[in-house]
Design a protein around this motif. Structure first.
Motif, PDB file in Angstrom:
ATOM      1  N   LYS A 271       0.797  -1.231   0.000  1.00 29.60           N
ATOM      2  CA  LYS A 271       0.000   0.000   0.000  1.00 29.60           C
ATOM      3  C   LYS A 271       0.829   1.280   0.000  1.00 29.60           C
ATOM      4  O   LYS A 271       0.417   2.304  -0.544  1.00 29.60           O
ATOM      5  N   LEU A 272       2.007   1.237   0.625  1.00 30.01           N
ATOM      6  CA  LEU A 272       2.822   2.439   0.748  1.00 30.01           C
ATOM      7  C   LEU A 272       4.177   2.335   0.058  1.00 30.01           C
ATOM      8  O   LEU A 272       4.856   3.340  -0.140  1.00 30.01           O
ATOM      9  N   GLY A 273       4.563   1.119  -0.292  1.00 32.57           N
ATOM     10  CA  GLY A 273       5.860   0.936  -0.937  1.00 32.57           C
ATOM     11  C   GLY A 273       6.996   0.789   0.062  1.00 32.57           C
ATOM     12  O   GLY A 273       6.787   0.614   1.255  1.00 32.57           O
ATOM     13  N   SER A 274       8.205   0.879  -0.435  1.00 26.60           N
ATOM     14  CA  SER A 274       9.393   0.778   0.417  1.00 26.60           C
ATOM     15  C   SER A 274       9.917   2.175   0.749  1.00 26.60           C
ATOM     16  O   SER A 274       9.691   3.123  -0.014  1.00 26.60           O
ATOM     17  N   PRO A 275      10.625   2.310   1.885  1.00 24.41           N
ATOM     18  CA  PRO A 275      10.901   1.282   2.888  1.00 24.41           C
ATOM     19  C   PRO A 275       9.677   0.997   3.761  1.00 24.41           C
ATOM     20  O   PRO A 275       8.781   1.837   3.872  1.00 24.41           O
ATOM     21  N   VAL A 276       9.656  -0.161   4.366  1.00 24.99           N
ATOM     22  CA  VAL A 276       8.542  -0.554   5.233  1.00 24.99           C
ATOM     23  C   VAL A 276       8.659   0.112   6.599  1.00 24.99           C
ATOM     24  O   VAL A 276       7.663   0.463   7.220  1.00 24.99           O
ATOM     25  N   PHE A 277       9.899   0.302   7.046  1.00 24.10           N
ATOM     26  CA  PHE A 277      10.129   0.871   8.378  1.00 24.10           C
ATOM     27  C   PHE A 277      10.477   2.360   8.291  1.00 24.10           C
ATOM     28  O   PHE A 277      11.113   2.818   7.343  1.00 24.10           O
ATOM     29  N   PHE A 278      10.034   3.079   9.299  1.00 29.81           N
ATOM     30  CA  PHE A 278      10.365   4.494   9.455  1.00 29.81           C
ATOM     31  C   PHE A 278      11.358   4.592  10.602  1.00 29.81           C
ATOM     32  O   PHE A 278      11.122   4.054  11.687  1.00 29.81           O
TER      33      PHE A 278
END
Length: 203
Positions: free
Chosen positions: A36-43
């Protein structure tokens, strides 16, 4: 004894058990966020911890990278889609902080780690919020969340520092579980949920 030794032991046990038990949830969220948001998965973002020592805070990404015609990132509220709002309302975006707790950078309970840019703005009283490790949740988060002023939040933070006990931690932990189940969540400490702190005017 609790502040020096037992609290850290409980942090290790709870965070490790949480990471293991929630591993299917982590995997599902990684897949959904990537889709849904793309990469990266982590902030990741630098935040001040105990004694204002800087560490990298981990979260699941909840915003897009949408930019204006000049290539500048849009305001947070413009980049927060319905999926991201749901992550925050359920506090699922906070789950990676369990790794910060396991590493010893955070605790289950403590003042929320805020932005580095706020450090020079704290008065002498407010600076004491950094006398303990920051937490996944804290006294301020079960007493109004973003409905209270920054000054009131910091009062709760320092009250926690001055009265840290096992019973207080249990009260906050159980209060947080109740808040999350009611989808009140815990504060994310970002400008998208509350206006930026600009300092407390001297009286």
């Amino acid at each position: 004894m609790y502040r020096k030794y037992i609290k850290r032991l409980l942090d290790i046990i709870i965070s490790l058990c949480g990471i293991i038990c929630l591993s299917p949830v982590y995997l599902a969220l990684i897949i959904l966020i990537k889709k849904k948001l793309g990469s990266p998965v982590f902030f990741t973002q630098d935040r001040p911890g105990k004694d204002e020592k800087i560490f990298k805070l981990y979260k699941f990404r909840s915003m897009t990278d949408e930019r204006d015609e000049n290539g500048k990132l849009l305001p947070d509220e413009k980049r927060l889609p319905a999926f991201g709002k749901k992550l925050r309302s359920t506090s699922l975006d906070e789950l990676p902080e369990l790794f910060n707790i396991l590493k010893g950078e955070m605790s289950i309970v403590g003042p929320r780690p805020l932005l580095i840019k706020y450090l020079p703005l704290y008065n002498e009283f407010q600076k004491h919020r950094h006398d303990v490790k920051p937490g996944l949740t804290g006294l301020a988060q079960i007493n109004g969340r973003n409905a209270i002023t920054w000054e009131k939040k910091f009062e709760y933070d320092v009250e926690y520092v001055n009265n840290l006990t096992f019973l207080l931690d249990m009260k906050i932990f159980l209060g947080t579980v109740k808040a999350v189940l009611k989808r009140e969540g815990i504060s994310s400490g970002t400008d998208a949920t509350m206006e930026a702190f600009t300092g407390t005017p001297e009286k």
